[in-house]
Structures are given as C-alpha cells and as structure tokens.
Design a protein around this motif. Sequence first.
Motif, PDB file in Angstrom:
ATOM      1  N   UNK A 178       0.831  -1.181   0.000  1.00 50.90           N
ATOM      2  CA  UNK A 178       0.000   0.000   0.000  1.00 50.90           C
ATOM      3  C   UNK A 178       0.871   1.238   0.000  1.00 50.90           C
ATOM      4  N   UNK A 179       0.507   2.192  -0.752  1.00 54.54           N
ATOM      5  CA  UNK A 179       1.314   3.392  -0.846  1.00 54.54           C
ATOM      6  C   UNK A 179       0.514   4.590  -0.399  1.00 54.54           C
ATOM      7  N   UNK A 180       1.223   5.637  -0.034  1.00 52.53           N
ATOM      8  CA  UNK A 180       0.585   6.861   0.376  1.00 52.53           C
ATOM      9  C   UNK A 180       0.094   7.600  -0.871  1.00 52.53           C
ATOM     10  N   UNK A 181      -1.158   7.893  -0.937  1.00 60.53           N
ATOM     11  CA  UNK A 181      -1.719   8.663  -2.024  1.00 60.53           C
ATOM     12  C   UNK A 181      -2.512   9.806  -1.452  1.00 60.53           C
ATOM     13  N   UNK A 182      -3.512  10.280  -2.206  1.00 60.29           N
ATOM     14  CA  UNK A 182      -4.375  11.330  -1.695  1.00 60.29           C
ATOM     15  C   UNK A 182      -5.121  10.801  -0.479  1.00 60.29           C
ATOM     16  N   UNK A 183      -5.165  11.607   0.580  1.00 58.81           N
ATOM     17  CA  UNK A 183      -5.817  11.177   1.814  1.00 58.81           C
ATOM     18  C   UNK A 183      -7.319  11.081   1.600  1.00 58.81           C
ATOM     19  N   UNK A 184      -7.916   9.918   1.855  1.00 61.38           N
ATOM     20  CA  UNK A 184      -9.368   9.804   1.700  1.00 61.38           C
ATOM     21  C   UNK A 184     -10.079  10.744   2.668  1.00 61.38           C
ATOM     22  N   UNK A 185     -11.201  11.251   2.258  1.00 58.50           N
ATOM     23  CA  UNK A 185     -11.993  12.108   3.136  1.00 58.50           C
ATOM     24  C   UNK A 185     -13.165  11.353   3.740  1.00 58.50           C
ATOM     25  N   UNK A 186     -13.585  10.306   3.066  1.00 58.54           N
ATOM     26  CA  UNK A 186     -14.732   9.538   3.523  1.00 58.54           C
ATOM     27  C   UNK A 186     -14.413   8.054   3.400  1.00 58.54           C
ATOM     28  N   UNK A 187     -14.763   7.296   4.420  1.00 56.34           N
ATOM     29  CA  UNK A 187     -14.537   5.855   4.390  1.00 56.34           C
ATOM     30  C   UNK A 187     -15.843   5.130   4.686  1.00 56.34           C
ATOM     31  N   UNK A 188     -15.951   3.940   4.136  1.00 64.30           N
ATOM     32  CA  UNK A 188     -17.087   3.065   4.422  1.00 64.30           C
ATOM     33  C   UNK A 188     -16.633   2.002   5.403  1.00 64.30           C
TER      34      UNK A 188
ATOM     35  N   UNK B 106      -3.534   7.853  26.402  1.00 66.82           N
ATOM     36  CA  UNK B 106      -2.994   7.408  27.684  1.00 66.82           C
ATOM     37  C   UNK B 106      -3.822   6.249  28.208  1.00 66.82           C
ATOM     38  N   UNK B 107      -3.131   5.206  28.652  1.00 64.52           N
ATOM     39  CA  UNK B 107      -3.811   4.050  29.227  1.00 64.52           C
ATOM     40  C   UNK B 107      -2.795   3.249  30.038  1.00 64.52           C
ATOM     41  N   UNK B 108      -2.883   3.319  31.356  1.00 67.43           N
ATOM     42  CA  UNK B 108      -1.922   2.568  32.180  1.00 67.43           C
ATOM     43  C   UNK B 108      -2.244   1.090  32.194  1.00 67.43           C
ATOM     44  N   UNK B 109      -1.504   0.325  31.439  1.00 68.85           N
ATOM     45  CA  UNK B 109      -1.736  -1.123  31.361  1.00 68.85           C
ATOM     46  C   UNK B 109      -0.500  -1.784  30.767  1.00 68.85           C
ATOM     47  N   UNK B 110      -0.402  -3.082  30.996  1.00 67.80           N
ATOM     48  CA  UNK B 110       0.648  -3.901  30.388  1.00 67.80           C
ATOM     49  C   UNK B 110      -0.033  -4.794  29.361  1.00 67.80           C
ATOM     50  N   UNK B 111       0.502  -4.820  28.144  1.00 66.25           N
ATOM     51  CA  UNK B 111      -0.169  -5.522  27.055  1.00 66.25           C
ATOM     52  C   UNK B 111       0.817  -6.372  26.266  1.00 66.25           C
ATOM     53  N   UNK B 112       0.281  -7.394  25.618  1.00 70.14           N
ATOM     54  CA  UNK B 112       1.046  -8.190  24.660  1.00 70.14           C
ATOM     55  C   UNK B 112       0.223  -8.291  23.387  1.00 70.14           C
ATOM     56  N   UNK B 113       0.877  -8.567  22.251  1.00 74.16           N
ATOM     57  CA  UNK B 113       0.211  -8.480  20.950  1.00 74.16           C
ATOM     58  C   UNK B 113       0.197  -9.836  20.250  1.00 74.16           C
ATOM     59  N   UNK B 114      -0.987 -10.218  19.780  1.00 76.05           N
ATOM     60  CA  UNK B 114      -1.144 -11.449  19.001  1.00 76.05           C
ATOM     61  C   UNK B 114      -1.270 -11.108  17.525  1.00 76.05           C
ATOM     62  N   UNK B 115      -0.366 -11.639  16.710  1.00 77.81           N
ATOM     63  CA  UNK B 115      -0.416 -11.437  15.261  1.00 77.81           C
ATOM     64  C   UNK B 115      -1.363 -12.466  14.645  1.00 77.81           C
ATOM     65  N   UNK B 116      -2.500 -12.009  14.168  1.00 75.79           N
ATOM     66  CA  UNK B 116      -3.476 -12.910  13.563  1.00 75.79           C
ATOM     67  C   UNK B 116      -2.965 -13.418  12.216  1.00 75.79           C
ATOM     68  N   UNK B 117      -3.265 -14.671  11.918  1.00 77.52           N
ATOM     69  CA  UNK B 117      -2.674 -15.346  10.759  1.00 77.52           C
ATOM     70  C   UNK B 117      -2.962 -14.664   9.419  1.00 77.52           C
ATOM     71  N   UNK B 118      -4.238 -14.400   9.127  1.00 80.73           N
ATOM     72  CA  UNK B 118      -4.573 -13.843   7.816  1.00 80.73           C
ATOM     73  C   UNK B 118      -3.940 -12.466   7.618  1.00 80.73           C
ATOM     74  N   UNK B 119      -4.003 -11.637   8.646  1.00 74.54           N
ATOM     75  CA  UNK B 119      -3.398 -10.320   8.526  1.00 74.54           C
ATOM     76  C   UNK B 119      -1.897 -10.394   8.326  1.00 74.54           C
ATOM     77  N   UNK B 120      -1.247 -11.257   9.100  1.00 74.68           N
ATOM     78  CA  UNK B 120       0.206 -11.380   9.018  1.00 74.68           C
ATOM     79  C   UNK B 120       0.655 -11.988   7.704  1.00 74.68           C
ATOM     80  N   UNK B 121       0.038 -13.109   7.323  1.00 72.05           N
ATOM     81  CA  UNK B 121       0.543 -13.877   6.190  1.00 72.05           C
ATOM     82  C   UNK B 121      -0.024 -13.453   4.841  1.00 72.05           C
ATOM     83  N   UNK B 122      -1.210 -12.857   4.831  1.00 74.60           N
ATOM     84  CA  UNK B 122      -1.785 -12.438   3.559  1.00 74.60           C
ATOM     85  C   UNK B 122      -1.688 -10.939   3.318  1.00 74.60           C
ATOM     86  N   UNK B 123      -1.644 -10.151   4.399  1.00 75.83           N
ATOM     87  CA  UNK B 123      -1.596  -8.695   4.239  1.00 75.83           C
ATOM     88  C   UNK B 123      -0.286  -8.083   4.721  1.00 75.83           C
ATOM     89  N   UNK B 124       0.577  -8.881   5.331  1.00 74.69           N
ATOM     90  CA  UNK B 124       1.848  -8.353   5.815  1.00 74.69           C
ATOM     91  C   UNK B 124       1.703  -7.450   7.020  1.00 74.69           C
TER      92      UNK B 124
END
Length: 255
Positions: free
Chosen positions: A1-11, A133-151
């Motif tokens: 994905x590349x940076x282009x004109x910034x969308x003004x409206x999204x669905x 701001x949010x005081x919390x400790x978090x860990x991140x799960x990389x979901x398969x489809x997002x990671x492997x199909x969308x990078x």
Amino acid sequence: MSHGARPRRVSLFVTCLVDLVHPEIGDATEQLLRDLDLEVDFPPSQTCCGQPAYNAGFPDQARRIGRTLLDAFEGSEAVVAPSGSCAAMVRTNFPRLFAGTPDEERAETLAERVHELSAFVVDVLGIDHLTGALPARATYHDACHGLRELGLSSQGRRLLAGIEGLGLVEMARPDACCGFGGTFSVRLPELATAMAEDKLRQAAATGADVVITGDAGCLVHLAGLRSRAGIGPRPVHLAVLLAEARGLRGPAIRA
C-alpha cells in the motif's frame, strides 16, 4: 500500500463476527476514524464476505455472497475493516474468486479499496502512531490472515507506541496461530482449543493485563476459552483499546 491522496470519507466494513458478537469493535472503529477527521458511512446492505463458503470449497456460494459487498461498496472511496481475515478475503481472494466473471473488474476495484484498520491508518493515512494514555501492560497477538496475507505486523504496534502508560511486551511466539482459522476450529475443535490454550499461556507468561489482536475471529476464540478455563489476560481488539486510550469511550479493558 502506498501513500496517495488522503481519503476524506470511508465506508465501514463491519464484518459478521463484529456485528453479531462484538459490536463494540465496530463502534470503536467508527469513533477512531471520525476522531481522525474522516467521514464514515455504513452501507446497511453489506453482509458476509463469503469466506466460510470459500474456505470450505464452495466458490459459487462464495461468489453469491460476495456480490453483496460488491454492490454495497460500489463507489466507496475507501473501505475499512477491523479484521485482517475479512480484509484479506476481499483483497487477496476476490480477484481470484471473480476472475472470468462479469464482476471481475468490480472485484479488483474493491480489492484495491479495502484496508484492514491498522494498515489503513499507518499505510494509507500515513499516521505513524496515535497519542493517548492508558496505564496497562499488554502483549500483541499477530493474527494469521493479517500477518501472512496482508503483511500486518508492525502497524498495530506502531499505533500503540504513542499511548502513554501502555507497556507492550512480546510473548514467546506472537505469530503462532491461536487456533481459530475460521472453519478450522469447527472441523478440529480439540486441536483448535489446544492452540488457543497455548496462546493464552504465552500471553499470561508476559504478565500482561490484556492480549491485543486486530482480528475479531481470534478475539472470539481466545475470549471464549478464557471464559471457560480462566487462562491468560483479557483479549481486547486494537480498535477498542485505542479508542479508550484516546478518551473516545469509557473504560473497557479491565471489565
């Protein structure tokens, strides 16, 4: 994905699981997009993307369902989904699914316009991190489809890096599958449950209060096991956490 004109409206492509199981994710996504000075619309005729039928080997049925999205988002400037799985279905599989049909061009056009939420914010809008701001400790799960199909990997973490008070600690295998896998968890429930337990135990070992994911399917699967077995930190969608950190919604992650 590349940076282009910034969308003004999204669905907003809300997806089935968000609509039926976790509507707060859809609300948080809309709040977040509006907070970024975007107009947001919600085509009410949208339905399933057809992924369950496609994964189960029924392309004709998947096309029939998928056409509802082609119609619903006809002419949308950009389409944003809070789910890497559903975004991947449209971006990577719709062109193949509709190849050689009268809807081929429409499918290719929609595939180019559909974005997973974190990729849209980082890669399309060019926003490297979000403040809050949010005081919390978090860990991140990389979901398969997002990671492997969308990078998808760095985008969600980059957005979280600007949240004051949020400590992000990596689990041993953040890219290991949680076991949901759409129809996989239906066909092989024992294996899917064991994979979810492994993922939650990894998350628990970090001492995190929450495990963050950008895919509603993973959230449903992990939250379901946690409610039954009491293992691990609470699964929270990226959009919900960011919206709370930016003061767009009330406390949720410690509920």
